[in-house]
Design a protein around this motif. Structure first.
Motif, PDB file in Angstrom:
ATOM      1  N   ARG A  40       0.840  -1.208   0.000  1.00 11.94           N
ATOM      2  CA  ARG A  40       0.000   0.000   0.000  1.00 11.94           C
ATOM      3  C   ARG A  40       0.878   1.263   0.000  1.00 11.94           C
ATOM      4  NH1 ARG A  40      -5.506   0.700   1.898  1.00 11.94           N
ATOM      5  NH2 ARG A  40      -5.902   2.909   2.210  1.00 11.94           N
ATOM      6  N   LEU A  41       1.913   1.257   0.855  1.00 12.46           N
ATOM      7  CA  LEU A  41       2.816   2.416   0.922  1.00 12.46           C
ATOM      8  C   LEU A  41       3.514   2.639  -0.424  1.00 12.46           C
ATOM      9  CD1 LEU A  41       4.483   1.727   4.414  1.00 12.46           C
ATOM     10  CD2 LEU A  41       2.967   3.638   3.862  1.00 12.46           C
ATOM     11  N   THR A  42       3.884   1.538  -1.054  1.00  8.42           N
ATOM     12  CA  THR A  42       4.556   1.646  -2.365  1.00  8.42           C
ATOM     13  C   THR A  42       3.609   2.263  -3.390  1.00  8.42           C
ATOM     14  OG1 THR A  42       5.904  -0.292  -1.865  1.00  8.42           O
ATOM     15  CG2 THR A  42       5.721   0.313  -4.184  1.00  8.42           C
ATOM     16  N   ILE A  43       2.376   1.809  -3.396  1.00  7.75           N
ATOM     17  CA  ILE A  43       1.399   2.347  -4.361  1.00  7.75           C
ATOM     18  C   ILE A  43       1.235   3.857  -4.168  1.00  7.75           C
ATOM     19  CG2 ILE A  43      -1.075   2.381  -4.956  1.00  7.75           C
ATOM     20  CD1 ILE A  43      -1.033  -0.682  -4.562  1.00  7.75           C
ATOM     21  N   SER A  60      12.523  -4.578   4.214  1.00  7.35           N
ATOM     22  CA  SER A  60      12.976  -3.950   5.461  1.00  7.35           C
ATOM     23  C   SER A  60      12.288  -4.737   6.559  1.00  7.35           C
ATOM     24  CB  SER A  60      12.542  -2.477   5.560  1.00  7.35           C
ATOM     25  OG  SER A  60      11.122  -2.388   5.590  1.00  7.35           O
ATOM     26  N   VAL A  61      12.636  -4.440   7.789  1.00  2.22           N
ATOM     27  CA  VAL A  61      11.843  -4.992   8.892  1.00  2.22           C
ATOM     28  C   VAL A  61      10.944  -3.857   9.361  1.00  2.22           C
ATOM     29  CG1 VAL A  61      11.870  -5.927  11.221  1.00  2.22           C
ATOM     30  CG2 VAL A  61      13.617  -6.633   9.557  1.00  2.22           C
ATOM     31  N   VAL A  62       9.650  -4.018   9.176  1.00  3.40           N
ATOM     32  CA  VAL A  62       8.704  -2.961   9.516  1.00  3.40           C
ATOM     33  C   VAL A  62       7.448  -3.616  10.085  1.00  3.40           C
ATOM     34  CG1 VAL A  62       7.926  -2.871   7.112  1.00  3.40           C
ATOM     35  CG2 VAL A  62       7.457  -0.958   8.590  1.00  3.40           C
ATOM     36  N   TRP A  63       6.928  -3.048  11.164  1.00  2.00           N
ATOM     37  CA  TRP A  63       5.824  -3.719  11.881  1.00  2.00           C
ATOM     38  C   TRP A  63       4.476  -3.432  11.239  1.00  2.00           C
ATOM     39  CZ3 TRP A  63       6.050  -6.464  16.922  1.00  2.00           C
ATOM     40  CH2 TRP A  63       7.323  -7.027  17.094  1.00  2.00           C
ATOM     41  N   PRO A 107      17.801  -3.122   2.105  1.00  2.00           N
ATOM     42  CA  PRO A 107      17.471  -1.692   2.128  1.00  2.00           C
ATOM     43  C   PRO A 107      18.703  -0.808   2.303  1.00  2.00           C
ATOM     44  CG  PRO A 107      16.415  -2.871   3.965  1.00  2.00           C
ATOM     45  CD  PRO A 107      17.262  -3.849   3.260  1.00  2.00           C
ATOM     46  N   VAL A 108      18.737   0.299   1.594  1.00  2.00           N
ATOM     47  CA  VAL A 108      17.969   0.603   0.395  1.00  2.00           C
ATOM     48  C   VAL A 108      18.920   0.524  -0.791  1.00  2.00           C
ATOM     49  CG1 VAL A 108      16.730   2.445  -0.854  1.00  2.00           C
ATOM     50  CG2 VAL A 108      16.390   2.173   1.603  1.00  2.00           C
ATOM     51  N   GLY A 109      18.627  -0.414  -1.695  1.00  2.00           N
ATOM     52  CA  GLY A 109      19.422  -0.543  -2.909  1.00  2.00           C
ATOM     53  C   GLY A 109      20.811  -1.118  -2.695  1.00  2.00           C
ATOM     54  N   ALA A 125       8.650   1.038   3.000  1.00  2.00           N
ATOM     55  CA  ALA A 125       8.500   0.734   1.573  1.00  2.00           C
ATOM     56  C   ALA A 125       9.628   1.328   0.726  1.00  2.00           C
ATOM     57  CB  ALA A 125       7.155   1.263   1.079  1.00  2.00           C
ATOM     58  N   TYR A 126      10.602   1.947   1.346  1.00  2.00           N
ATOM     59  CA  TYR A 126      11.628   2.641   0.552  1.00  2.00           C
ATOM     60  C   TYR A 126      12.373   1.694  -0.389  1.00  2.00           C
ATOM     61  CZ  TYR A 126      11.337   7.065   3.176  1.00  2.00           C
ATOM     62  OH  TYR A 126      10.940   8.255   3.726  1.00  2.00           O
ATOM     63  N   ASN A 127      12.721   0.500   0.116  1.00  2.00           N
ATOM     64  CA  ASN A 127      13.492  -0.399  -0.760  1.00  2.00           C
ATOM     65  C   ASN A 127      12.644  -0.874  -1.935  1.00  2.00           C
ATOM     66  OD1 ASN A 127      16.005  -1.514  -1.334  1.00  2.00           O
ATOM     67  ND2 ASN A 127      15.450  -3.493  -0.445  1.00  2.00           N
ATOM     68  N   GLU A 128      11.357  -1.105  -1.663  1.00  2.00           N
ATOM     69  CA  GLU A 128      10.462  -1.537  -2.745  1.00  2.00           C
ATOM     70  C   GLU A 128      10.282  -0.386  -3.760  1.00  2.00           C
ATOM     71  OE1 GLU A 128       7.543  -4.356  -1.427  1.00  2.00           O
ATOM     72  OE2 GLU A 128       6.040  -3.509  -2.764  1.00  2.00           O
ATOM     73  N   CYS A 129      10.167   0.832  -3.260  1.00  2.41           N
ATOM     74  CA  CYS A 129      10.045   1.998  -4.151  1.00  2.41           C
ATOM     75  C   CYS A 129      11.313   2.155  -4.982  1.00  2.41           C
ATOM     76  CB  CYS A 129       9.827   3.273  -3.347  1.00  2.41           C
ATOM     77  SG  CYS A 129       8.229   3.326  -2.561  1.00  2.41           S
ATOM     78  N   TRP A 130      12.454   2.003  -4.300  1.00  3.39           N
ATOM     79  CA  TRP A 130      13.737   2.104  -5.016  1.00  3.39           C
ATOM     80  C   TRP A 130      13.780   1.059  -6.131  1.00  3.39           C
ATOM     81  CZ3 TRP A 130      17.241  -1.856  -5.561  1.00  3.39           C
ATOM     82  CH2 TRP A 130      18.430  -1.513  -6.213  1.00  3.39           C
ATOM     83  N   ALA A 131      13.437  -0.193  -5.787  1.00  2.00           N
ATOM     84  CA  ALA A 131      13.516  -1.290  -6.753  1.00  2.00           C
ATOM     85  C   ALA A 131      12.592  -1.041  -7.954  1.00  2.00           C
ATOM     86  CB  ALA A 131      13.138  -2.603  -6.075  1.00  2.00           C
ATOM     87  N   ALA A 132      11.442  -0.454  -7.683  1.00  2.00           N
ATOM     88  CA  ALA A 132      10.451  -0.258  -8.753  1.00  2.00           C
ATOM     89  C   ALA A 132      10.780   0.934  -9.650  1.00  2.00           C
ATOM     90  CB  ALA A 132       9.067  -0.059  -8.134  1.00  2.00           C
ATOM     91  N   THR A 133      11.583   1.852  -9.153  1.00  2.00           N
ATOM     92  CA  THR A 133      11.713   3.115  -9.901  1.00  2.00           C
ATOM     93  C   THR A 133      13.141   3.518 -10.265  1.00  2.00           C
ATOM     94  OG1 THR A 133      11.844   4.439  -7.868  1.00  2.00           O
ATOM     95  CG2 THR A 133       9.640   4.064  -8.780  1.00  2.00           C
ATOM     96  N   THR A 134      14.147   2.941  -9.613  1.00  2.00           N
ATOM     97  CA  THR A 134      15.501   3.431  -9.903  1.00  2.00           C
ATOM     98  C   THR A 134      15.897   3.044 -11.333  1.00  2.00           C
ATOM     99  OG1 THR A 134      17.694   3.694  -8.941  1.00  2.00           O
ATOM    100  CG2 THR A 134      16.898   1.447  -9.114  1.00  2.00           C
ATOM    101  N   PRO A 135      16.539   3.960 -12.074  1.00  2.00           N
ATOM    102  CA  PRO A 135      16.898   3.617 -13.453  1.00  2.00           C
ATOM    103  C   PRO A 135      17.884   2.443 -13.475  1.00  2.00           C
ATOM    104  CG  PRO A 135      17.149   5.965 -13.025  1.00  2.00           C
ATOM    105  CD  PRO A 135      16.905   5.320 -11.708  1.00  2.00           C
ATOM    106  N   ARG A 136      17.684   1.503 -14.386  1.00  2.00           N
ATOM    107  CA  ARG A 136      18.491   0.292 -14.419  1.00  2.00           C
ATOM    108  C   ARG A 136      19.970   0.614 -14.589  1.00  2.00           C
ATOM    109  NH1 ARG A 136      18.142  -4.771 -18.680  1.00  2.00           N
ATOM    110  NH2 ARG A 136      19.745  -5.988 -17.682  1.00  2.00           N
ATOM    111  N   LYS A 137      20.268   1.539 -15.484  1.00  2.00           N
ATOM    112  CA  LYS A 137      21.672   1.775 -15.821  1.00  2.00           C
ATOM    113  C   LYS A 137      22.480   2.222 -14.601  1.00  2.00           C
ATOM    114  CE  LYS A 137      20.753   6.382 -17.845  1.00  2.00           C
ATOM    115  NZ  LYS A 137      19.659   6.670 -16.979  1.00  2.00           N
ATOM    116  N   GLU A 138      21.797   2.845 -13.646  1.00  2.00           N
ATOM    117  CA  GLU A 138      22.535   3.343 -12.487  1.00  2.00           C
ATOM    118  C   GLU A 138      22.959   2.231 -11.552  1.00  2.00           C
ATOM    119  OE1 GLU A 138      20.400   6.370 -10.403  1.00  2.00           O
ATOM    120  OE2 GLU A 138      20.448   7.682 -12.145  1.00  2.00           O
ATOM    121  N   SER A 139      22.049   1.308 -11.273  1.00  2.38           N
ATOM    122  CA  SER A 139      22.353   0.497 -10.100  1.00  2.38           C
ATOM    123  C   SER A 139      21.829  -0.927 -10.079  1.00  2.38           C
ATOM    124  CB  SER A 139      21.805   1.225  -8.883  1.00  2.38           C
ATOM    125  OG  SER A 139      20.558   1.782  -9.180  1.00  2.38           O
ATOM    126  N   ILE A 140      21.089  -1.346 -11.073  1.00  4.02           N
ATOM    127  CA  ILE A 140      20.431  -2.654 -10.907  1.00  4.02           C
ATOM    128  C   ILE A 140      21.109  -3.747 -11.716  1.00  4.02           C
ATOM    129  CG2 ILE A 140      18.323  -3.908 -11.393  1.00  4.02           C
ATOM    130  CD1 ILE A 140      16.824  -2.106 -10.002  1.00  4.02           C
TER     131      ILE A 140
END
Ligand SMILES: NC(=O)c1ccc[n+]([C@@H]2O[C@H](COP(=O)([O-])OP(=O)(O)OC[C@H]3O[C@@H](n4cnc5c(N)ncnc54)[C@H](OP(=O)(O)O)[C@@H]3O)[C@@H](O)[C@H]2O)c1
Length: 309
Positions: free
Chosen positions: A32-35, A220-223, A276-278, A253-268
């Motif tokens: 939900r946070l990612t959305i 991440s570990v989040v309750w 977390p994170v990236g 949700a930061y790591n999930e947001c990073w994974a979904a949006t970071t440009p591939r050429k930079e880091s994936i």
């Protein structure tokens, strides 16, 4: 206190105009946070699944308020059932989507009593791993087309650092049982096993479908509800096992947001696992076993053959 985080969605997510996302388990927690972050950054359309229609409706209303131009569609889905996954895939694909930029396999359960999915698999393995393998299989042609036409398409498997608990291979012959005989910490062993499978499958996906970027993450570990709704002793166990790693809810949700949006050429790097994170993280020795990746892939293909395509 969790790990020190310098990531910030406000600064680090670029405009997502044109991009289409599909996320499982968007009705609560990290999904939900990612959305909400994807919507704030102008995603073109977000498709999401879950069982809880009331939560879905409230999320759709919230997205409508913060980002009225973002398309959002909910698919009711019970991931204990291949048939339910097939229905969701059919419903999405029959709308003739022209692209799917990012598939996020996020839905999950953790712990709980031994049980079986509707198709007869160990319940955590069925929901966390197999249902996502089926959805992925159905979406691969569209993801490959998107990669060719848009320059990239991505699959994110939301795993967990709990995969590290898996010390050997996978007990293929037992996965169609409740595995109720694993002793006092059996629920965690079964969770770790399902998260282990997600990581192996990601690595093999990257090999077999190289035009798609496939990565696994530990979010991440989040309750969230996945922990809050556990019995007291289980919560105590998690508290001890993840001491020092807990993150505040808004950062969960930061790591999930990073994974979904970071440009591939930079880091994936396709096939890899990110904490977390990236942060690219070496696989444990059992997870780095390429023979096991292929074995899991072939076994999974056999299980999905019986699905209701
Ligand atoms: N929270 C953590 O500390 C943590 C750590 C490591 C990994 N993870 C992973 O992160 C992912 C998200 O977890 P979370 O913390 O956000 O948990 P959460 O708050 O409990 O959310 C879980 C999501 O999965 C969906 N879901 C659960 N069972 C389902 C089923 N049978 N069919 C369809 N959807 C189902 C739920 O939707 P409905 O209730 O609407 O069905 C909900 O949207 C999971 O894969 C989890 O293993 C979480």
């Amino acid at each position: 206190m969790g790990p020190k985080i310098t990531y910030s969605p406000e600064q680090d997510i670029a405009d997502l105009n044109g991009k289409v996302f599909f996320i499982t388990g968007g009705t609560a927690g990290i999904g939900r946070l990612t959305i909400l972050e994807l919507a704030k950054h102008n995603a073109s359309h977000i498709h999401f699944t879950g069982r809880n229609k009331k939560s879905a409706d409230s999320l759709i209303a919230e997205v409508g308020q913060i980002a009225p131009n973002v398309g959002i569609t909910f698919y009711e889905c019970d991931q204990t059932s291949f048939l339910s996954i097939e229905n969701v895939a059919k419903s999405f694909l029959s709308s003739n989507p022209t692209r799917l930029d990012v598939l996020i396999c996020n839905a999950g359960i953790m712990g709980g009593a031994p049980g079986l999915s509707k198709d007869g698999y160990e319940i955590q393995f069925g929901i966390n791993f197999l249902s996502h393998a089926l959805l992925t299989k159905r979406f691969i042609p569209l993801l490959e087309r998107t990669a060719s036409e848009q320059g990239e398409a991505r699959i994110i498997n939301v795993s967990s650092s709990a995969y590290e608990m898996q010390k050997g291979g996978l007990p293929f012959e037992d996965l169609k049982t409740t595995q109720g005989d694993l002793g006092m910490f059996g629920q965690w062993a079964r969770y770790g096993q399902s998260k282990f499978a997600q990581i192996l499958y990601t690595a093999e996906l990257a090999k077999r479908h190289p035009t798609i970027t496939s990565i696994a993450i530990h979010p991440s570990v989040v309750w969230t509800g996945i922990i809050e709704e556990l019995p007291f002793l289980d919560r105590l166990f998690i508290k001890a096992a993840t001491w020092g790693q807990k993150m505040p809810l808004h950062q969960g949700a930061y790591n999930e947001c990073w994974a979904a949006t970071t440009p591939r050429k930079e880091s994936i790097q396709s096939g890899s696992l990110y904490y977390p994170v990236g942060v690219k993280t070496e696989l444990t020795k059992p997870a780095a076993d390429e023979k096991l990746w292929a074995e899991l892939w072939d076994w999974t293909e056999k299980q999905l053959e019986g699905s209701h395509a």
